[in-house]
Design an enzyme around this catalytic site. Structure first.
Site, PDB file in Angstrom:
ATOM      1  N   VAL A  68       0.769  -1.282  -0.112  1.00 25.10           N
ATOM      2  CA  VAL A  68      -0.031  -0.171  -0.047  1.00 25.10           C
ATOM      3  C   VAL A  68       0.768   1.338   0.152  1.00 25.10           C
ATOM      4  O   VAL A  68       0.305   2.395   0.012  1.00 25.10           O
ATOM      5  CB  VAL A  68      -0.986  -0.058   1.155  1.00 25.10           C
ATOM      6  CG1 VAL A  68      -1.831  -1.067   1.042  1.00 25.10           C
ATOM      7  CG2 VAL A  68      -0.246   0.049   2.512  1.00 25.10           C
ATOM      8  N   TYR A 159       4.274   5.310  14.861  1.00 25.10           N
ATOM      9  CA  TYR A 159       2.984   4.540  14.652  1.00 25.10           C
ATOM     10  C   TYR A 159       2.117   5.594  15.365  1.00 25.10           C
ATOM     11  O   TYR A 159       0.981   5.836  14.706  1.00 25.10           O
ATOM     12  CB  TYR A 159       2.994   3.171  15.554  1.00 25.10           C
ATOM     13  CG  TYR A 159       1.919   2.582  15.682  1.00 25.10           C
ATOM     14  CD1 TYR A 159       1.652   1.331  14.568  1.00 25.10           C
ATOM     15  CD2 TYR A 159       0.913   2.481  16.575  1.00 25.10           C
ATOM     16  CE1 TYR A 159       0.354   0.764  14.564  1.00 25.10           C
ATOM     17  CE2 TYR A 159      -0.275   1.545  16.431  1.00 25.10           C
ATOM     18  CZ  TYR A 159      -0.420   1.005  15.549  1.00 25.10           C
ATOM     19  OH  TYR A 159      -1.697   0.403  15.645  1.00 25.10           O
ATOM     20  N   LYS A 163      -1.168   7.369  13.247  1.00 20.55           N
ATOM     21  CA  LYS A 163      -2.461   6.909  13.548  1.00 20.55           C
ATOM     22  C   LYS A 163      -3.377   8.136  14.011  1.00 20.55           C
ATOM     23  O   LYS A 163      -4.509   8.465  13.927  1.00 20.55           O
ATOM     24  CB  LYS A 163      -2.621   5.895  14.714  1.00 20.55           C
ATOM     25  CG  LYS A 163      -2.007   4.452  14.432  1.00 20.55           C
ATOM     26  CD  LYS A 163      -3.047   4.026  13.203  1.00 20.55           C
ATOM     27  CE  LYS A 163      -2.541   2.608  12.799  1.00 20.55           C
ATOM     28  NZ  LYS A 163      -3.311   1.903  11.673  1.00 20.55           N
ATOM     29  N   ILE A 192      -6.069  -5.207  20.962  1.00 21.00           N
ATOM     30  CA  ILE A 192      -6.506  -6.707  20.212  1.00 21.00           C
ATOM     31  C   ILE A 192      -5.357  -7.773  19.937  1.00 21.00           C
ATOM     32  O   ILE A 192      -4.214  -7.231  19.478  1.00 21.00           O
ATOM     33  CB  ILE A 192      -7.002  -6.072  18.720  1.00 21.00           C
ATOM     34  CG1 ILE A 192      -8.138  -5.020  18.786  1.00 21.00           C
ATOM     35  CG2 ILE A 192      -7.777  -7.470  18.096  1.00 21.00           C
ATOM     36  CD1 ILE A 192      -9.120  -5.185  19.448  1.00 21.00           C
TER      37      ILE A 192
HETATM   38  P1  NDP Z   1      -1.615  -7.737  11.609  1.00 16.63           P
HETATM   39  O1  NDP Z   1       0.178  -7.754  11.637  1.00 16.63           O
HETATM   40  O2  NDP Z   1      -2.024  -8.921  12.056  1.00 16.63           O
HETATM   41  O3  NDP Z   1      -1.977  -7.542  10.172  1.00 16.63           O
HETATM   42  C1  NDP Z   1      -1.568  -6.255   9.709  1.00 16.63           C
HETATM   43  C2  NDP Z   1      -1.922  -6.652   8.057  1.00 16.63           C
HETATM   44  O4  NDP Z   1      -1.323  -5.537   7.232  1.00 16.63           O
HETATM   45  C3  NDP Z   1      -1.438  -8.027   7.523  1.00 16.63           C
HETATM   46  O5  NDP Z   1      -2.529  -8.386   6.902  1.00 16.63           O
HETATM   47  C4  NDP Z   1      -0.400  -7.523   6.463  1.00 16.63           C
HETATM   48  O6  NDP Z   1      -0.129  -8.360   5.494  1.00 16.63           O
HETATM   49  C5  NDP Z   1      -0.926  -6.151   6.174  1.00 16.63           C
HETATM   50  N1  NDP Z   1       0.159  -5.223   5.459  1.00 16.63           N
HETATM   51  C6  NDP Z   1       1.382  -4.687   6.294  1.00 16.63           C
HETATM   52  N2  NDP Z   1       2.271  -3.877   5.560  1.00 16.63           N
HETATM   53  C7  NDP Z   1       1.499  -3.918   4.327  1.00 16.63           C
HETATM   54  C8  NDP Z   1       1.797  -3.221   3.316  1.00 16.63           C
HETATM   55  N3  NDP Z   1       2.769  -2.378   3.077  1.00 16.63           N
HETATM   56  N4  NDP Z   1       0.814  -3.434   2.250  1.00 16.63           N
HETATM   57  C9  NDP Z   1      -0.233  -4.192   2.488  1.00 16.63           C
HETATM   58  N5  NDP Z   1      -0.482  -4.980   3.507  1.00 16.63           N
HETATM   59  C10 NDP Z   1       0.411  -4.767   4.650  1.00 16.63           C
HETATM   60  O7  NDP Z   1      -1.962  -6.873  12.681  1.00 16.63           O
HETATM   61  P2  NDP Z   1      -3.303  -6.023  13.122  1.00 16.63           P
HETATM   62  O8  NDP Z   1      -4.510  -6.985  12.572  1.00 16.63           O
HETATM   63  O9  NDP Z   1      -3.170  -5.981  14.389  1.00 16.63           O
HETATM   64  O10 NDP Z   1      -3.377  -4.632  12.613  1.00 16.63           O
HETATM   65  C11 NDP Z   1      -4.246  -4.273  11.436  1.00 16.63           C
HETATM   66  C12 NDP Z   1      -4.372  -2.917  11.659  1.00 16.63           C
HETATM   67  O11 NDP Z   1      -5.029  -2.439  12.879  1.00 16.63           O
HETATM   68  C13 NDP Z   1      -3.335  -2.022  11.533  1.00 16.63           C
HETATM   69  O12 NDP Z   1      -3.339  -0.924  11.017  1.00 16.63           O
HETATM   70  C14 NDP Z   1      -3.015  -1.724  13.064  1.00 16.63           C
HETATM   71  O13 NDP Z   1      -2.239  -0.474  13.154  1.00 16.63           O
HETATM   72  C15 NDP Z   1      -4.219  -1.590  13.608  1.00 16.63           C
HETATM   73  N6  NDP Z   1      -4.165  -1.622  15.013  1.00 16.63           N
HETATM   74  C16 NDP Z   1      -4.176  -2.758  15.748  1.00 16.63           C
HETATM   75  C17 NDP Z   1      -4.388  -2.904  17.061  1.00 16.63           C
HETATM   76  C18 NDP Z   1      -3.898  -4.103  17.936  1.00 16.63           C
HETATM   77  O14 NDP Z   1      -4.107  -4.392  18.950  1.00 16.63           O
HETATM   78  N7  NDP Z   1      -3.649  -5.383  17.091  1.00 16.63           N
HETATM   79  C19 NDP Z   1      -4.839  -1.798  17.781  1.00 16.63           C
HETATM   80  C20 NDP Z   1      -5.109  -0.504  17.085  1.00 16.63           C
HETATM   81  C21 NDP Z   1      -5.009  -0.692  15.668  1.00 16.63           C
HETATM   82  P3  NDP Z   1       1.076  -8.626   4.756  1.00 16.63           P
HETATM   83  O15 NDP Z   1       2.059  -8.710   5.803  1.00 16.63           O
HETATM   84  O16 NDP Z   1       0.872  -9.915   3.965  1.00 16.63           O
HETATM   85  O17 NDP Z   1       1.317  -7.662   4.084  1.00 16.63           O
END
Ligand code: NDP
Length: 255
Positions: A68, A159, A163, A192
């Site tokens: 992205v 980060y 955000k 989460i």
């Molecule tokens: P994960 O690490 O499980 O998921 C992150 C996702 O982002 C993966 O699917 C990864 O897939 C994708 N990703 C990362 N970099 C890229 C990139 N350059 N291009 C496309 N896809 C990308 O983390 P979470 O599910 O926890 O995070 C999801 C969102 O939620 C994030 O924005 C995070 O900041 C936010 N969030 C999470 C919290 C938590 O407590 N877990 C709290 C608050 C917000 P792949 O590696 O295959 O690219």
């Protein structure tokens, strides 16, 4: 009479970072509400597993390899989704990473990487879907913020900055594109259980427990906890809701 306000039947949802964690939790909720899915992320193997699973449950789903933070890659992601389904009704800007360090030790390359993926990626993806949403006179953009959209966090300078930016990006998209029938809102997930936070649980038990002690619901959240709010923001139920940030945090921001 059935309630169709929250129905996503026939709608197409493009979810960045939809192959795991919160993105996958949201995708599962959308699938149950009848949406077609486009799952976009870097790891194609992980994406393919998810695509196979959804298609096996009769949810039309395609997988797209995307970074992205790369404009050409984002434009391909949108073109591929439009080619497959003819429209994009819902965009979830969920892809995100974290690189931990104190502000005074933070490396500029790490800073750029986090901002490029978490903030610029959401901007590029929103900009890329805009022409088709404008043309159809409707669209839903859901950005994923964080508790650090509100609070500071010592080891998360890039980060938290990304955000915080997401909230302002959302408001700006909301006021710019309301006339086109597009609503843009932010979900602020609390703490989460996902791959992103696994390290806190595994390596920083005190921090994990301290966070837990501040959550009135008395548990860390699961990705499925985000799906109800995401369905609301993706559906006609939220047609007069735009520019807002909704915490889904077990009460963390109220404590
Ligand atoms: P994960 O690490 O499980 O998921 C992150 C996702 O982002 C993966 O699917 C990864 O897939 C994708 N990703 C990362 N970099 C890229 C990139 N350059 N291009 C496309 N896809 C990308 O983390 P979470 O599910 O926890 O995070 C999801 C969102 O939620 C994030 O924005 C995070 O900041 C936010 N969030 C999470 C919290 C938590 O407590 N877990 C709290 C608050 C917000 P792949 O590696 O295959 O690219």
């Amino acid at each position: 009479m059935s309630n169709t306000l929250f129905d996503l039947k026939g709608k197409t949802a493009l979810i960045t970072g939809g192959n795991g964690g919160i993105g996958l939790g949201i995708a599962e909720g959308f699938a149950e509400s009848g949406a077609n899915l486009a799952i976009a992320a870097r790891n194609t193997e992980k994406t393919q597993e998810v695509v196979t699973k959804f298609n096996g449950k009769n949810t039309p789903t395609i997988g797209i390899e995307v970074d992205v933070s790369d404009l050409a890659s984002v434009e391909n992601m949108v073109a591929d989704t439009l080619k497959a389904y003819g429209s994009i009704d819902i965009l979830v800007n969920n892809a995100g990473i974290g690189i931990r360090n104190l502000p005074q030790e933070y490396d500029i390359e790490d800073w750029n990487k986090v901002i490029d993926i978490n903030l610029t990626g959401a901007f590029l993806s929103s900009k890329a879907v805009y022409p088709s949403m404008k043309k159809q006179g409707a669209g839903k953009i859901i950005n994923i913020g964080s508790m650090t959209s509100i609070f500071g966090l010592d080891w998360a300078v890039a980060y938290a900055s990304s955000k915080g930016g997401i909230v302002q990006l959302t408001k700006t998209l909301a006021v710019s594109w309301a006339k086109d029938g597009i609503q843009a809102n932010t979900i602020l997930p609390g703490w989460i259980h996902t791959d992103l936070t696994q390290g806190i649980k595994d390596n920083y038990k005190n921090r994990y427990d301290h966070i837990l002690s501040r959550i009135p619901e008395n548990r860390w959240g699961e990705p499925a906890d985000l799906s109800g709010t995401a369905i609301f923001l993706a559906s006609d139920a939220s047609n007069y809701v735009t520019g807002v940030s909704i915490p889904v945090d077990g009460g963390y921001t109220s404590f």
